[in-house]
Design a protein around this motif. Sequence first.
Motif, PDB file in Angstrom:
ATOM      1  N   ILE A 117       0.847  -1.206   0.000  1.00 50.38           N
ATOM      2  CA  ILE A 117       0.000   0.000   0.000  1.00 50.38           C
ATOM      3  C   ILE A 117       0.879   1.252   0.000  1.00 50.38           C
ATOM      4  O   ILE A 117       0.597   2.227  -0.724  1.00 50.38           O
ATOM      5  CB  ILE A 117      -0.940   0.001   1.227  1.00 50.38           C
ATOM      6  N   LYS A 118       1.957   1.233   0.791  1.00 47.29           N
ATOM      7  CA  LYS A 118       2.867   2.388   0.830  1.00 47.29           C
ATOM      8  C   LYS A 118       3.445   2.663  -0.555  1.00 47.29           C
ATOM      9  O   LYS A 118       3.486   3.804  -1.013  1.00 47.29           O
ATOM     10  CB  LYS A 118       4.007   2.140   1.823  1.00 47.29           C
ATOM     11  N   GLU A 119       3.885   1.617  -1.217  1.00 48.93           N
ATOM     12  CA  GLU A 119       4.483   1.791  -2.546  1.00 48.93           C
ATOM     13  C   GLU A 119       3.452   2.316  -3.542  1.00 48.93           C
ATOM     14  O   GLU A 119       3.782   3.148  -4.398  1.00 48.93           O
ATOM     15  CB  GLU A 119       5.069   0.458  -3.021  1.00 48.93           C
ATOM     16  N   ALA A 120       2.210   1.852  -3.430  1.00 51.50           N
ATOM     17  CA  ALA A 120       1.157   2.326  -4.339  1.00 51.50           C
ATOM     18  C   ALA A 120       0.888   3.813  -4.122  1.00 51.50           C
ATOM     19  O   ALA A 120       0.712   4.577  -5.088  1.00 51.50           O
ATOM     20  CB  ALA A 120      -0.121   1.518  -4.125  1.00 51.50           C
ATOM     21  N   ILE A 121       0.873   4.246  -2.869  1.00 50.14           N
ATOM     22  CA  ILE A 121       0.639   5.667  -2.576  1.00 50.14           C
ATOM     23  C   ILE A 121       1.813   6.514  -3.074  1.00 50.14           C
ATOM     24  O   ILE A 121       1.620   7.543  -3.742  1.00 50.14           O
ATOM     25  CB  ILE A 121       0.438   5.870  -1.057  1.00 50.14           C
ATOM     26  N   LEU A 122       3.025   6.074  -2.769  1.00 49.73           N
ATOM     27  CA  LEU A 122       4.207   6.846  -3.186  1.00 49.73           C
ATOM     28  C   LEU A 122       4.315   6.906  -4.706  1.00 49.73           C
ATOM     29  O   LEU A 122       4.688   7.938  -5.277  1.00 49.73           O
ATOM     30  CB  LEU A 122       5.471   6.225  -2.576  1.00 49.73           C
ATOM     31  N   ASN A 123       3.988   5.814  -5.353  1.00 50.31           N
ATOM     32  CA  ASN A 123       4.018   5.789  -6.821  1.00 50.31           C
ATOM     33  C   ASN A 123       3.018   6.790  -7.401  1.00 50.31           C
ATOM     34  O   ASN A 123       3.322   7.507  -8.364  1.00 50.31           O
ATOM     35  CB  ASN A 123       3.696   4.376  -7.308  1.00 50.31           C
ATOM     36  N   GLN A 124       1.840   6.870  -6.782  1.00 47.55           N
ATOM     37  CA  GLN A 124       0.838   7.819  -7.250  1.00 47.55           C
ATOM     38  C   GLN A 124       1.300   9.258  -7.004  1.00 47.55           C
ATOM     39  O   GLN A 124       1.096  10.135  -7.851  1.00 47.55           O
ATOM     40  CB  GLN A 124      -0.499   7.559  -6.538  1.00 47.55           C
ATOM     41  N   LEU A 125       1.929   9.506  -5.866  1.00 49.82           N
ATOM     42  CA  LEU A 125       2.411  10.857  -5.571  1.00 49.82           C
ATOM     43  C   LEU A 125       3.527  11.266  -6.540  1.00 49.82           C
ATOM     44  O   LEU A 125       3.605  12.429  -6.951  1.00 49.82           O
ATOM     45  CB  LEU A 125       2.942  10.915  -4.132  1.00 49.82           C
ATOM     46  N   ARG A 126       4.366  10.295  -6.909  1.00 50.56           N
ATOM     47  CA  ARG A 126       5.487  10.606  -7.803  1.00 50.56           C
ATOM     48  C   ARG A 126       5.050  10.816  -9.244  1.00 50.56           C
ATOM     49  O   ARG A 126       5.511  11.718  -9.923  1.00 50.56           O
ATOM     50  CB  ARG A 126       6.511   9.466  -7.751  1.00 50.56           C
ATOM     51  N   HIS A 127       4.135   9.967  -9.700  1.00 48.39           N
ATOM     52  CA  HIS A 127       3.822   9.962 -11.131  1.00 48.39           C
ATOM     53  C   HIS A 127       2.417  10.455 -11.462  1.00 48.39           C
ATOM     54  O   HIS A 127       2.100  10.656 -12.638  1.00 48.39           O
ATOM     55  CB  HIS A 127       3.988   8.537 -11.678  1.00 48.39           C
ATOM     56  N   GLY A 128       1.587  10.637 -10.449  1.00 48.83           N
ATOM     57  CA  GLY A 128       0.242  11.175 -10.683  1.00 48.83           C
ATOM     58  C   GLY A 128      -0.663  10.219 -11.430  1.00 48.83           C
ATOM     59  O   GLY A 128      -0.329   9.088 -11.689  1.00 48.83           O
TER      60      GLY A 128
END
Length: 614
Positions: free
Chosen positions: A603-614
Amino acid sequence: MKATSPNEAVIFFAGDSGDGIQLTGGQFSETVEIFGNDISTFPNFPAEIRAPKGTLFGVSGFQLKLGSVKVFTPGDQYDVLVAMNAAALKTNLHQLKKGGVIIANTSGFDKKNLTLAKYENGTNPLEDHSLDNYDVHDFDVTKMTQDALVDTGMDRKEIERCKNMFVLGFVYWMFNQDLKYTINFLTDKFKSKPELADANIKVLKAGHNFADTSETFTSRFSIKPAQLPKGHYRNVNGNQAVALALVAASKKSGLGLFYGSYPITPASNILHQLSRYKNYGVKTYQAEDEIAAICSAIGASFAGNLGATASSGPGIALKGEAMGLAMILELPLVIVNVQRGGPSTGLPTKTEQADLLQALYGRNGEAPLPVFAPATPKDCFKITFMACKIALEHMTPVMILTDGYIANGSEPWQYPESKDLAEIKPPLIKERQSDDHFLPYQRDKNLVRKWAIPGIAGLEHRIGGLEKEIDTGNVSYDPDNHEQMIKIRAEKVEKVAEVFPDQTYEQGSEKSKLLVIGWGSTYGAIESAIISLKEDGHDIAHVHLRMIHPLPSNLGEILRHFEQIIVPEMNNGQLVMVLRNKFLLPIKSVTKIKGVPFTVQEIKEAILNQLRHG
C-alpha cells in the motif's frame, strides 16, 4: 538472561495440517491477549482437510502480530518462524526478517521431508549454511515429546499429536508468557479424557522447561501490555462477531432468530457458532443445499422472525433467485457472503474481495439490495447489527460482505452491553387499523410497507414472486404498475443512505495530498501504511466504506476535494468501476488477486508511486 522489549513482534507457526498449527496459534493469541497485548491474527491453511503430509501445498500456517501499541495487521514480515518440517520452512522463509529467529523441528527435515519439500538433491538447509543470516534453533521436537510421554502407555500416533504443545511451551518461554491459560484450556477441553489433558500439559511444560534450561537463547522477548481503553474485552474473529450480532439484533428487536445454512468454507463457522445459542431461542438449520438454506430463512422471515443465511461466492450464486424473491416480497433477510478466491469453487480457504459486483448486480431483473462491508473482525459485530436493523426496519434483504481474512482473523474486542445497542423497531402490524381492507404494500414516508404475520384475523394477504399491484399486492401485469414498482423498490433502498451515518475520514482531511478509499479487510494495511507515511512527512487521507450500496450521502462531496484518489482492493478493480460510474472522477485502481491480503509495504508503494507519477 537479557530481555528485548520491542513494541511489537510477528510470529508465524507453520507445519502440516495435522500438526495442530491452528490450535497452537490460537492458544498463543489468547494468552498474549489476556496478558494485555493488542493482536491481529491471520490463519492460512490448505483447502484439503488432510493435505498430503510434508508437501509444499500442504503447509498450514498461523500468523500473529502482538504489540504494546495499537496493532492493525498481522504484519508483513516475521520476527520468529516456527517450522515443523522442511516444507514449512521453504514456503515461508522469504517473509522472515534477516536475523530473525527460526525454530525448527529436526525430525521434519529427514530425507523424505526434504524430497517432498523439493530441496535440490535432498540438501538440508539446517546443515548447508544457507540459514547463516538467521538465528536458528533446531532440535528434535518429536523425540523430546516421545521422551516426555514414554511412561504414559500412549501409542506413537497419540504421542506425536502432542508435539505442538512442546513448541507452544517453548514459545511461551521465549515471550515471557504464563502457561496457566493453556493448562486451564486443556483441562476443560479433555475433561472427559483426563489422561489426554495430563499428557498435553506434561509436554507443554517439557517444552517450557527445555527452553529455560538448555541455554538456547541469550535473550527473551518482553512485550508490555498495550494501553487499550478500559472495558471488558474478549478475543473475537469475524465469523464469531457476525453470529453474536445476529443474536443481539434478535434480542433488541424482540424477534426470534432463524439461521438457514449449507456448509461452505469459510462461512461454516457462523452456523457452528449460532448452534451454541439455543438457550437464546436461536434456531439453526443445516439445509440440503444453498437454495433450501435461503428459502427456509425467507419462510422464517414471512412467519415473523429475523431470517438469516450465509455462504461464500459459489453458494451466493446459487441463492441468486431467492434473493430476488425476498426483494420483491419486501421481507427482511440478512445474507452474509464470506468471500473467498473465485471464480467457481476457486480457492476455498484463500481470501478475496471479488464478489462485490455479484452483490450489487448478481440477480435477474432490477433487484437492488443494501450492501455492507465490515472492515475488521470486531467491526463485523457493529456492521452486522446495523445491517439487521436496516433489514428489519426497512423491510428489505441486505447483504454483508466479509472475507476469509477477517472471518478467520481475530483481535481484542471491547464488547458492548445491551444498553449500548440501538433499539430495533420492525414495522409490525398486529391488528387491522380501520374497517378498510388491509393493504399489505401501502407504504410510509420511507416507502416501507407494514409487516403482517400470517394468522392474524383481518390481515390476510397474499405474497409471491410475481409483480404486485401498488398498495394491494395483488398480482399485476400492468406495464405502468411494473415500472412504478421497480422505481419504488429502488428508491426505498436508496433511502437507507438517509439513516446510515455520514462518511468520515479514518486519517487526514480534505486538505490532504491524496485520498485512499478502502472497503472491507484492506482497512488495517491502509491505516498502517498511512501512519507510516505520516511519520515521513506525507499527509494522506483515508476513507473506508462500510456501506457500498447505497453509497454514503456525503461521499461525492468528500471525493471532489481531491485531485488524486486511489482504491486498493483484492479484485480486478470492482469498487473503482462503481465509483467512476457514479462520480465521473479519474480514480486509480490498485489491485491484488493472489489469495492473500495486501501488505503494508504494498500500500505504501502504491501511494508513493501515485504521488510521484500522478
